[in-house]
Scaffold this motif. Structure first.
Motif, PDB file in Angstrom:
ATOM      1  N   LEU A  46       0.821  -1.210   0.000  1.00  0.00           N
ATOM      2  CA  LEU A  46       0.000   0.000   0.000  1.00  0.00           C
ATOM      3  C   LEU A  46       0.849   1.251   0.000  1.00  0.00           C
ATOM      4  N   PRO A  47       0.436   2.199  -0.810  1.00  0.00           N
ATOM      5  CA  PRO A  47      -0.868   2.339  -1.453  1.00  0.00           C
ATOM      6  C   PRO A  47      -0.992   1.605  -2.786  1.00  0.00           C
ATOM      7  N   VAL A  48       0.015   0.822  -3.168  1.00  0.00           N
ATOM      8  CA  VAL A  48      -0.041   0.104  -4.439  1.00  0.00           C
ATOM      9  C   VAL A  48      -0.414  -1.353  -4.196  1.00  0.00           C
ATOM     10  N   ILE A  49      -1.354  -1.835  -5.008  1.00  0.00           N
ATOM     11  CA  ILE A  49      -1.728  -3.243  -5.014  1.00  0.00           C
ATOM     12  C   ILE A  49      -1.145  -3.813  -6.295  1.00  0.00           C
ATOM     13  N   ASP A  50      -0.101  -4.628  -6.141  1.00  0.00           N
ATOM     14  CA  ASP A  50       0.620  -5.184  -7.285  1.00  0.00           C
ATOM     15  C   ASP A  50      -0.017  -6.489  -7.735  1.00  0.00           C
ATOM     16  N   ILE A  51      -0.642  -6.476  -8.908  1.00  0.00           N
ATOM     17  CA  ILE A  51      -1.194  -7.698  -9.490  1.00  0.00           C
ATOM     18  C   ILE A  51      -0.019  -8.419 -10.150  1.00  0.00           C
ATOM     19  N   ASP A  52       0.458  -9.478  -9.500  1.00  0.00           N
ATOM     20  CA  ASP A  52       1.657 -10.198  -9.937  1.00  0.00           C
ATOM     21  C   ASP A  52       1.374 -11.453 -10.745  1.00  0.00           C
ATOM     22  N   VAL A  53       0.201 -12.067 -10.535  1.00  0.00           N
ATOM     23  CA  VAL A  53      -0.099 -13.338 -11.194  1.00  0.00           C
ATOM     24  C   VAL A  53      -1.535 -13.331 -11.712  1.00  0.00           C
ATOM     25  N   ALA A  54      -1.692 -13.773 -12.954  1.00  0.00           N
ATOM     26  CA  ALA A  54      -2.999 -14.057 -13.541  1.00  0.00           C
ATOM     27  C   ALA A  54      -2.988 -15.523 -13.937  1.00  0.00           C
ATOM     28  N   THR A  55      -3.945 -16.296 -13.432  1.00  0.00           N
ATOM     29  CA  THR A  55      -4.015 -17.720 -13.753  1.00  0.00           C
ATOM     30  C   THR A  55      -5.012 -17.958 -14.881  1.00  0.00           C
ATOM     31  N   GLY A  56      -5.085 -19.197 -15.331  1.00  0.00           N
ATOM     32  CA  GLY A  56      -6.052 -19.596 -16.336  1.00  0.00           C
ATOM     33  C   GLY A  56      -5.608 -19.255 -17.741  1.00  0.00           C
ATOM     34  N   PRO A  57      -6.295 -19.743 -18.720  1.00  0.00           N
ATOM     35  CA  PRO A  57      -7.380 -20.714 -18.589  1.00  0.00           C
ATOM     36  C   PRO A  57      -6.850 -22.076 -18.157  1.00  0.00           C
ATOM     37  N   ARG A  58      -7.747 -22.885 -17.623  1.00  0.00           N
ATOM     38  CA  ARG A  58      -7.386 -24.197 -17.096  1.00  0.00           C
ATOM     39  C   ARG A  58      -7.948 -25.298 -17.994  1.00  0.00           C
ATOM     40  N   ARG A  59      -7.356 -26.444 -17.906  1.00  0.00           N
ATOM     41  CA  ARG A  59      -7.791 -27.582 -18.725  1.00  0.00           C
ATOM     42  C   ARG A  59      -9.262 -27.926 -18.495  1.00  0.00           C
ATOM     43  N   GLY A  60      -9.748 -27.806 -17.258  1.00  0.00           N
ATOM     44  CA  GLY A  60     -11.129 -28.170 -16.928  1.00  0.00           C
ATOM     45  C   GLY A  60     -12.151 -27.063 -17.154  1.00  0.00           C
ATOM     46  N   ASP A  61     -11.741 -25.893 -17.599  1.00  0.00           N
ATOM     47  CA  ASP A  61     -12.685 -24.801 -17.880  1.00  0.00           C
ATOM     48  C   ASP A  61     -13.539 -25.171 -19.089  1.00  0.00           C
ATOM     49  N   ARG A  62     -14.778 -24.677 -19.104  1.00  0.00           N
ATOM     50  CA  ARG A  62     -15.647 -24.844 -20.273  1.00  0.00           C
ATOM     51  C   ARG A  62     -15.691 -23.512 -21.007  1.00  0.00           C
ATOM     52  N   ARG A  63     -15.241 -23.540 -22.264  1.00  0.00           N
ATOM     53  CA  ARG A  63     -15.064 -22.297 -23.004  1.00  0.00           C
ATOM     54  C   ARG A  63     -15.725 -22.381 -24.381  1.00  0.00           C
ATOM     55  N   THR A  64     -16.410 -21.288 -24.759  1.00  0.00           N
ATOM     56  CA  THR A  64     -16.932 -21.131 -26.106  1.00  0.00           C
ATOM     57  C   THR A  64     -16.553 -19.726 -26.568  1.00  0.00           C
ATOM     58  N   ARG A  65     -16.965 -19.368 -27.746  1.00  0.00           N
ATOM     59  CA  ARG A  65     -16.688 -18.031 -28.268  1.00  0.00           C
ATOM     60  C   ARG A  65     -17.267 -16.948 -27.350  1.00  0.00           C
ATOM     61  N   TYR A  66     -18.440 -17.204 -26.765  1.00  0.00           N
ATOM     62  CA  TYR A  66     -19.144 -16.184 -26.001  1.00  0.00           C
ATOM     63  C   TYR A  66     -19.389 -16.547 -24.540  1.00  0.00           C
ATOM     64  N   SER A  67     -18.710 -17.555 -24.047  1.00  0.00           N
ATOM     65  CA  SER A  67     -18.897 -17.882 -22.629  1.00  0.00           C
ATOM     66  C   SER A  67     -17.654 -18.562 -22.062  1.00  0.00           C
ATOM     67  N   TYR A  68     -17.571 -18.473 -20.755  1.00  0.00           N
ATOM     68  CA  TYR A  68     -16.431 -19.048 -20.021  1.00  0.00           C
ATOM     69  C   TYR A  68     -16.960 -19.498 -18.663  1.00  0.00           C
ATOM     70  N   ARG A  69     -16.813 -20.796 -18.364  1.00  0.00           N
ATOM     71  CA  ARG A  69     -17.188 -21.342 -17.057  1.00  0.00           C
ATOM     72  C   ARG A  69     -15.968 -22.029 -16.474  1.00  0.00           C
ATOM     73  N   PRO A  70     -15.479 -21.514 -15.360  1.00  0.00           N
ATOM     74  CA  PRO A  70     -14.222 -22.036 -14.793  1.00  0.00           C
ATOM     75  C   PRO A  70     -14.394 -23.378 -14.085  1.00  0.00           C
ATOM     76  N   ASP A  71     -13.287 -24.061 -13.955  1.00  0.00           N
ATOM     77  CA  ASP A  71     -13.169 -25.279 -13.163  1.00  0.00           C
ATOM     78  C   ASP A  71     -13.005 -24.829 -11.710  1.00  0.00           C
ATOM     79  N   GLU A  72     -14.082 -24.912 -10.933  1.00  0.00           N
ATOM     80  CA  GLU A  72     -14.072 -24.359  -9.578  1.00  0.00           C
ATOM     81  C   GLU A  72     -13.113 -25.082  -8.633  1.00  0.00           C
ATOM     82  N   ARG A  73     -12.925 -26.363  -8.815  1.00  0.00           N
ATOM     83  CA  ARG A  73     -11.963 -27.089  -7.958  1.00  0.00           C
ATOM     84  C   ARG A  73     -10.539 -26.601  -8.222  1.00  0.00           C
ATOM     85  N   ALA A  74     -10.230 -26.407  -9.496  1.00  0.00           N
ATOM     86  CA  ALA A  74      -8.895 -25.891  -9.846  1.00  0.00           C
ATOM     87  C   ALA A  74      -8.717 -24.483  -9.295  1.00  0.00           C
ATOM     88  N   GLU A  75      -9.781 -23.691  -9.316  1.00  0.00           N
ATOM     89  CA  GLU A  75      -9.688 -22.334  -8.763  1.00  0.00           C
ATOM     90  C   GLU A  75      -9.330 -22.371  -7.280  1.00  0.00           C
TER      91      GLU A  75
END
Length: 176
Positions: A46-75
């Motif tokens: 603080l006062p800076v919040i450093d976004i250091d890591v972005a995860t995904g997409p994951r193998r178990g995610d369900r993905r289409t052109r217009y939707s994304y449903r994550p693998d909640e266990r992997a999350e």
């Protein structure tokens, strides 16, 4: 690295180059690209919040052109793993097949539900949506509380503010 001011709180979000490259790799620039998404993890300096890591997409995610449903266990595994490394879950990111990203009604509802259902010491979560345009122009960044979504402004000179934030969401980090 790019930054977004969090209203008039004096805090800012800083996205590392590694996170920005991750976002860039998943932009839906071709008609066959599917939506992608994942979690955002940060260190609080603080006062800076450093976004250091972005995860995904994951193998178990369900993905289409217009939707994304994550693998909640992997999350949940990601949250546990990152926390053991000193990184805190602060929100979610995903892509949209539009030039300049904007949240759908479903996006707004999902992030508000996530804030309500989660046990955390934050005033809200971050929601990032990545559009087709190059970053940061195609990027939508917001702070979300239990009922509202507040868009943040890219800080070209570290002087941008959004005075529409309410007092309950003027900062992301919970300060006592």
């Amino acid at each position: 690295m790019i930054s977004f001011d969090i209203g008039q709180s004096g805090q800012s979000l800083a996205f590392s180059d590694r996170v920005l490259e991750h976002f860039n790799q998943h932009r839906q620039t071709r008609f066959w690209h599917k939506e992608a998404g994942g979690f955002l993890f940060a260190r609080f300096q603080l006062p800076v919040i450093d976004i250091d890591v972005a995860t995904g997409p994951r193998r178990g995610d369900r993905r289409t052109r217009y939707s994304y449903r994550p693998d909640e266990r992997a999350e949940q595994r990601e949250i546990n793993d990152m926390f053991s490394r000193g990184l805190h879950f602060v929100g979610c990111w995903h892509t949209h097949p539009e030039d300049i990203a904007s949240p759908s009604h479903i996006d707004r509802r999902n992030i508000a539900d996530c804030v309500r259902r989660s046990y955390h010491a934050l005033n809200g979560f971050i929601m990032v949506i990545i559009g087709r345009n190059p970053l940061p122009d195609g990027m939508y960044v917001s702070v979300c509380d239990k009922s509202s979504v507040y868009e943040l402004v890219f800080s070209r000179n570290a002087a941008s503010t959004d005075s529409s934030l309410t007092s309950s969401t003027r900062s992301l980090a919970h300060l006592e």
